[in-house]
Design an enzyme around this catalytic site. Structure first.
Site, PDB file in Angstrom:
ATOM      1  N   GLY A 134       0.759  -1.217  -0.170  1.00 18.21           N
ATOM      2  CA  GLY A 134      -0.051   0.115   0.174  1.00 18.21           C
ATOM      3  C   GLY A 134       0.733   1.283  -0.002  1.00 18.21           C
ATOM      4  N   GLY A 194       0.081   9.059   1.542  1.00 14.80           N
ATOM      5  CA  GLY A 194       0.778  10.524   1.507  1.00 14.80           C
ATOM      6  C   GLY A 194       2.043  10.565   1.948  1.00 14.80           C
ATOM      7  CB  VAL A 213       2.030  -0.142   4.194  1.00 14.92           C
ATOM      8  CG1 VAL A 213       1.699  -1.352   5.203  1.00 14.92           C
ATOM      9  CG2 VAL A 213       1.388   1.251   4.515  1.00 14.92           C
ATOM     10  CE  LYS A 239       2.517   5.309   8.849  1.00 15.80           C
ATOM     11  NZ  LYS A 239       1.174   6.005   8.835  1.00 15.80           N
ATOM     12  CG  ASP A 258      -7.282  10.808   7.389  1.00  8.17           C
ATOM     13  OD1 ASP A 258      -8.236  10.926   6.709  1.00  8.17           O
ATOM     14  OD2 ASP A 258      -6.131  10.347   6.711  1.00  8.17           O
TER      15      ASP A 258
END
Length: 730
Positions: free
Chosen positions: A464, A467, A471, A485, A588
């Protein structure tokens, strides 16, 4: 009299019911009735008792009280009514019992209710009522029970409550009440229960409280009360439940609390209490739960505590306790849960089931502990997390100051234990050895394992992108699988120092403070001249956004699983907003930041822009979040509150039902009043999966209605996540 309660009757109330002109009692409670209340009910002018509770009624309650001149009992609780209470709800002047709890009522309290002196029992809790608590209630000579909890009442508590001679139960938890506790409240000498928790009360606990000799329960937790724990509490000998946690109380714990021989729950956590734990607490023979965590208590754990033979839960974590753990704990057979983390304790762990079954998290932060805990058989293997946190704070200071790091590889791996899919599987020696190396904090080995497992962060292992970084999936030599990450490249400033993204420090700070079953576990981080990454629990199915965008995966996510996903997110957000102090706002919440495991359990992730709210601050911040999920007021106020997450949750809940982002509904909501939204569930359902059963359909209707409330353009009109949890998860 017409009694149809406690059946399984579906459908709506027929309008013909208004022809039963002789009715004095109508009981339709505890069925599956739905729809709105027909105005024809207002024709029942002889009605004295109306029970409509525990159904699925929705919509505004009709103005039917003009003819109700004899009404005594009105039960509307556990439905989905919205809007204001009718202004003439107490027109009869004889109303005694009013219960409207756990609905979506909003607005002010009707004047007729404010002045209804015949009231004996009132429950308004779990709605969205607003108004000044000082002005909205008068002196009620007959009132013995009132619960206005979990609404949006504000203002100060009136001394008039002390003039209610029959009052036994006063509950106001979860509002916006401010000011001090009026000493005059003790004039209501029959009070047996007071709950003023989770408000904004200040000042000291009045010493006059000693006069409430009938008091059984006192909950003042989650306020800003200061001063000391009053010795006068020791005179309340009937007290069974005392919660003063999450305040600003200081000084020592009064020794005379030992007079409370009937006490079974005592919580003084999250204060500023100091000195030693009084040995006199040993006399609390009925005590089953004791929480003194998050204080400044020092000295040794008194061995007298072990005389509490009824004690089941003990939390002494986050203090300055030192010395050995008393061996007497081995005789406490009722003890089932213990947390002594983040102290300065050393020596052997008692041979007691609660200690032996304790997790690493409940023991960590004590450098010198040893004993047979979980898989660990060696002395000095528990992570010295207190030192780890100190290092983390230093690192965060460097990050915020954008100073160059010259200390090489730094990492913290916190309570990194394998998620065992098979609880009966016995770990082999190789696994034990690997865990041992992790728990003794060899950051360099862990870093080498991660870079080797990802082939130095090769794109083939990337699962993945976001911004702030990418990951990767890393399978370690022990068999543990983690998500890593890796943040984007660091940048050098003009002065030659290295700039670290503030999101890196934010995520470390937030995730080091919280622990919840529906929040992705944080294992640690690495800060290096070449690498900057965070390590998390690996969640197998990936993000909710990815699943909903894939036809096959979305079809597998059936309605019961979707309901469960929403409930998991609700649980996590309610914990962050109401069980963390100070509260934490994620900022978020979106489908890309909710992950699902193999059992389709939901986990909230990505706390890079999360904000720990400062209680005495305006909490202004820059615009952040994912477009389409950000609360509308945030763009012009720049003030972050929990209601920002509530709005984002509303978007997410509709997205889970629709299968895609509900942008069309957001536009409709921005131009109309929430109460006017009349959208059928069938117009919202994701057509890629079969229609839901009747039971699941009712749950989805509830979710949709609550989602619309969360999307109110006025943040003050949105429910709290605690209320959302009550509406959807209970």
């Amino acid at each position: 009299m017409l009694y149809l309660h406690h059946n399984n009757l579906p459908g709506s109330i027929p309008k013909e019911i208004g022809k039963l002109m002789s009715l004095t009692k109508l009981a339709l409670s505890e069925n599956h009735f739905t729809g709105s209340i027909p105005p024809s009910v207002g024709s029942l002018s002889n009605l004295q008792y109306l029970y409509l509770n525990d159904n699925n009624f929705f919509g505004s309650f009709p103005p039917i009280f003009e003819n109700f001149t004899k009404l005594i009992d009105l039960f509307l609780h556990e439905n989905k009514f919205i809007g204001y209470l009718p202004h003439d709800i107490c027109r009869s002047g004889s109303l005694q019992n009013l219960t409207v709890r756990h609905n979506h009522f909003s607005g002010p309290i009707p004047t007729s209710l404010k002045n209804c002196t015949s009231l004996v029992r009132v429950r308004l809790d779990g709605n969205q009522f607003t108004g000044n608590i000082f002005e909205d209630f008068v002196i009620y000579s007959k009132l013995n029970f009132i619960d206005i909890s979990h609404n949006r009442f504000y203002g100060q508590i009136s001394s008039n409550w002390g003039k209610c001679p029959q009052l036994r139960d006063l509950r106001m938890t979860g509002n916006d009440i401010s000011g001090t506790i009026p000493p005059e409240i003790v004039n209501a000498t029959n009070l047996g229960s007071i709950d003023l928790s989770f408000n904004h009360l200040v000042g000291e606990i009045p010493k006059e409280i000693r006069r409430l000799t009938s008091l059984i329960k006192l909950s003042l937790n989650g306020n800003k009360l200061c001063g000391s724990v009053p010795r006068e509490l020791g005179f309340l000998t009937d007290l069974e439940y005392l919660d003063l946690s999450a305040n600003r109380l200081s000084s020592s714990i009064p020794e005379n609390l030992d007079n409370l021989s009937k006490l079974h729950y005592l919580n003084l956590s999250c204060n500023r209490l100091s000195q030693e734990i009084p040995i006199q607490l040993e006399k609390l023979n009925q005590l089953s739960e004791l929480d003194l965590s998050h204080n400044l208590l020092g000295g040794e754990i008194p061995s007298e505590i072990c005389n509490l033979k009824s004690l089941e839960m003990l939390n002494l974590s986050h203090n300055n306790l030192s010395g050995l753990i008393p061996r007497n704990f081995e005789d406490m057979h009722s003890l089932s849960s213990v947390d002594i983390s983040y102290n300065e304790l050393h020596g052997p762990i008692p041979d007691n089931k609660a200690f032996q079954d304790a997790s690493i998290e409940e023991l960590q932060g004590n450098e010198g502990l040893c004993g047979n805990v979980s898989e660990l058989q060696h002395c000095n293997v528990l992570v010295s997390h207190k030192h780890g946190i100190t290092k983390a704070r230093k690192i965060m200071f460097l990050l915020f100051g954008t100073l160059a790091l010259s200390i090489g590889l730094i990492g913290i791996f916190i309570a990194f234990r394998r998620r065992k899919r098979d609880s009966h599987e016995e770990p082999n020696n190789a696994n034990n050895q690997e865990k041992f190396s992790i728990l003794t904090f060899d950051g360099r080995i862990m870093h080498e394992d991660i870079t080797r497992a990802t082939m130095n962060f090769d794109a083939n292992y990337c699962i993945g992108n976001g911004g702030f970084g990418s990951v990767y999936k890393a399978e370690l030599p022990s068999g543990d699988v983690v998500a890593v990450k890796k943040l984007h490249s660091l940048h050098a400033s003009g002065s030659g120092t290295t700039t670290y993204p503030k999101e890196f420090a934010s995520e470390i700070r937030v995730l080091s403070q919280i622990r919840h079953q529906y929040i992705v576990k944080f294992y640690g981080f690495c800060s290096h001249a070449r690498y900057l990454y965070l390590v998390y629990e690996y969640i197998e199915r990936g993000s909710l956004a990815t699943i909903l965008s894939n036809e096959g995966a979305a079809a597998e996510l059936n309605w019961s699983k979707r309901v469960n996903v929403i409930r998991g997110v609700v649980d996590a957000l309610s914990y962050m907003h109401h069980d963390c102090y100070p509260p934490i706002v994620h900022r978020d919440i979106s489908s890309k930041n909710v992950f699902l495991d193999l059992e389709y359990e939901a986990y909230v992730s990505d706390f890079g822009i999360a904000k720990v709210l400062k209680v005495d601050s305006s909490n202004l911040t820059e615009l952040a979040g994912t477009y389409g999920y950000v609360a509308p007021e945030f763009a012009y106020t720049m003030k972050v509150t929990e209601k920002c997450d509530v709005y984002s949750f509303g978007v997410l809940a509709l997205e889970v039902i629709k299968g895609n982002h509900p942008k069309d509904f957001l536009f409709s909501l921005s131009t109309s009043f929430v109460g006017n939204m009349n959208i059928a569930l069938n117009d919202v359902l994701d057509g890629r999966i079969p229609p839901p059963s009747l039971e699941i359909e009712n749950k989805l209707k509830s979710i949709m209605q609550v989602a619309f409330l969360c999307l109110d353009v006025n943040p003050r009109s949105r429910p709290t996540m605690q209320i959302v949890s009550q509406l959807l998860c209970n």
